[in-house]
Design an enzyme around this catalytic site. Sequence first.
Site, PDB file in Angstrom:
ATOM      1  CE1 TYR A  97     -26.624  27.575  36.545  1.00  0.00           C
ATOM      2  CE2 TYR A  97     -26.016  25.258  36.382  1.00  0.00           C
ATOM      3  CZ  TYR A  97     -26.020  26.455  37.082  1.00  0.00           C
ATOM      4  OH  TYR A  97     -25.406  26.536  38.305  1.00  0.00           O
ATOM      5  CE1 TYR A 131     -26.655  20.382  34.620  1.00  0.00           C
ATOM      6  CE2 TYR A 131     -25.136  21.839  35.788  1.00  0.00           C
ATOM      7  CZ  TYR A 131     -25.685  21.387  34.608  1.00  0.00           C
ATOM      8  OH  TYR A 131     -25.273  21.928  33.417  1.00  0.00           O
ATOM      9  CG  ASN A 152     -22.804  19.191  33.054  1.00  0.00           C
ATOM     10  OD1 ASN A 152     -22.532  18.053  32.694  1.00  0.00           O
ATOM     11  ND2 ASN A 152     -23.046  20.167  32.188  1.00  0.00           N
ATOM     12  CE1 TYR A 153     -22.010  22.974  38.325  1.00  0.00           C
ATOM     13  CE2 TYR A 153     -24.008  23.270  39.601  1.00  0.00           C
ATOM     14  CZ  TYR A 153     -23.055  23.777  38.740  1.00  0.00           C
ATOM     15  OH  TYR A 153     -23.131  25.080  38.322  1.00  0.00           O
ATOM     16  NE  ARG A 154     -19.569  12.485  36.229  1.00  0.00           N
ATOM     17  CZ  ARG A 154     -20.550  12.108  35.416  1.00  0.00           C
ATOM     18  NH1 ARG A 154     -21.519  11.327  35.878  1.00  0.00           N
ATOM     19  NH2 ARG A 154     -20.567  12.499  34.157  1.00  0.00           N
TER      20      ARG A 154
END
Length: 516
Positions: A174, A457, A459-461
């Site tokens: 995003y 999210y 992608n923000y592991r």
Amino acid sequence: MLLASSLTISIQIQESFLHCLSAKSELSVPSSILYVSNTSSYSSILQSTAQNLRFTGPSVPKPEFIFTPLNESHVQAAVICSKQLRIHMRIRSGGHDYEGVSYVSENETPFIVVDLSKLRSMSIDIDNSSAWVEAGATIGEVYYRIAEKSKIHAFPAGACTSLGVGGHITGGAYGFLLRKYGLGADNVLDAKIADASGRVLDRAAMGEDLFWAISGGGGGSFGIILSWKIKLVPVPSTVTIFTVARTLEEGATKILYKWQQVAHTLDEDLFVRVLIQLVNGGQNGERTVSTSYGALYLGGADSLLQIMQEKFPELGLTRQDCNETTWIQSVVTNGLFPSNSTPEILFQRQNIFRNYFKGKSDYVKEPIRETVLEGLWKRLLEEDNPIMLWSPYGGMMSRISESETPFPHRKGNIFEISYLSGWQDGDNKNATKHIEWIRRLYDYMAPYVSKNPRGAYVNYRDFDLGMNNKSNTNFNEARVWGEKYFKGNFKRLVRVKTKVDPHNFFRHEQSIPPLP
């Protein structure tokens, strides 16, 4: 003796792998694209895109070697040989994974890294509003190449331009075009993937279930993304951007409370995010909290000012704050590069904010009260270098269903929060201090964010949410973190994984598990 024995085993693994690669690849495999741990170039290649320095220290497990394929055949051979020789594999395109899973394996050794950074070609087709992009290209390179061909086309993905395309889109992707066009994963037309058997499959060959799973289901679970076919979206030749900062002394709390009420309801051509950090701007020069509003508007300054005056006058936006520019220049500015940077800076593959850090994320469904914000400011002022990013939803994000892609955080979310704590040295005590601080902050925010599950999210592991056991994961344990990232889509992801990779060849600490 132990060291000598370990070195001997390591050399045997390298030789066996190189011999297997030569046998299995349709194209020749030069030894120069395999970087082994006892060579001078190994460390520089390993660290070249290791974006979180927490995972580069001497005590962190290192790969036996790094393989940098030059073509699809090399990737196919790497999968076949890794499987045949039972060597665990990690895949890296840009190295931005918050917990380093693309280049570190805490669970399994020995392991290797397949680094896709040399697979970065792309083909832009303006007439058909599409492009094929290899996984090792950065999103900044993609933006530049699109703008090179057209001033009125774009792609909706991340603001951090050093992100590798392969991994970025698998998690959602995003950025400033979120409210107009949704995620990068919402704008993918086709893909090529190397599966657990080493076959290269496009969308037609892989089928819709697997294509759905890779378009937002997170990286490293289903195969190696080789390339994406992305849909280009229209943008006007002139866009408007602004960056306006307000400190606590300038009424930041009340302004941010109003932002929460309106940001997700604004014209979808307007995206206004908030960067929250500490600055030396308080009374007597002490530290204070700054809320910096960064915006992209797909139109001219006059209509932007009209919208802001009507919907969000509290910010006090003026014509002097507004900069009419091209979309590609807005990418540079909103990427927080030094002022006067030109688009050529988008070829820079290393993250300009590369440091030691820990990150977390949240989704918010109702405005957070001013008294809670004041408690938040106190906690931020306890930390050395905290950063929060608040990104508004609404617009297109409210019109795409939760199950359209694996990314489920759609209607009902008014904004997303990214939390970061960064530091500049590898001292473990120092790291523990900062990690404990961000965990306390996360606990403080729990009553005011999404619940059942508390969304996150992918992608923000965040390993604090839970981790797989070594090469064997219980579904009920995995769903604890899996449903935070994917909500009800987690079950479908597990079904796809069970079908396409039943033996769990592609795995890491938070990969999708197959059913037994």
